[in-house]
Scaffold this motif. Sequence first.
Motif, short mmCIF file in Angstrom:
data_model
loop_
_atom_site.label_atom_id
_atom_site.label_comp_id
_atom_site.label_asym_id
_atom_site.label_seq_id
_atom_site.Cartn_x
_atom_site.Cartn_y
_atom_site.Cartn_z
N GLN A 36 0.83 -1.21 0.00
CA GLN A 36 0.00 0.00 0.00
C GLN A 36 0.86 1.25 0.00
O GLN A 36 0.55 2.23 -0.68
N ARG A 37 1.95 1.23 0.76
CA ARG A 37 2.84 2.39 0.83
C ARG A 37 3.49 2.64 -0.54
O ARG A 37 3.62 3.77 -0.98
N THR A 40 0.90 4.19 -2.97
CA THR A 40 0.51 5.58 -2.73
C THR A 40 1.68 6.54 -2.86
O THR A 40 1.57 7.57 -3.51
N ASN A 41 2.81 6.22 -2.24
CA ASN A 41 3.97 7.11 -2.26
C ASN A 41 5.25 6.27 -2.24
O ASN A 41 5.74 5.91 -1.18
N PRO A 42 5.81 5.96 -3.42
CA PRO A 42 6.97 5.06 -3.46
C PRO A 42 8.25 5.65 -2.87
O PRO A 42 9.18 4.91 -2.58
N HIS A 43 8.31 6.95 -2.66
CA HIS A 43 9.54 7.57 -2.15
C HIS A 43 9.56 7.67 -0.62
O HIS A 43 10.56 8.08 -0.05
N GLN A 44 8.47 7.31 0.00
CA GLN A 44 8.39 7.36 1.46
C GLN A 44 9.03 6.09 2.04
O GLN A 44 9.06 5.04 1.42
N ASP A 45 9.54 6.20 3.27
CA ASP A 45 10.17 5.05 3.92
C ASP A 45 9.15 3.96 4.22
O ASP A 45 7.97 4.21 4.39
#
Length: 78
Positions: A36-37, A40-45
Amino acid sequence: MSRSRRKTPICGITTAASEHFDKQIWHQAYRKAVRQRLATNPHQDFPHLREFFNPWSMGKDGKRYWGVRHLGAKWLRK
């Protein structure tokens, strides 16, 4: 293997035979959160593993070092 012995007497605290199903459940939850991460936002940890499991709430309730005197020969066999 008949002569093999455990070098360090570390055993689970409770009598649960395995933590297999506990590990399956939290691995599934962790993989789902990572997917899911990434969607939604592949650059987030990635989320931290400790957000999904607590080793003290699993079946074996952790491990402990037992001195050789406290364990019999039965527990030192592999």
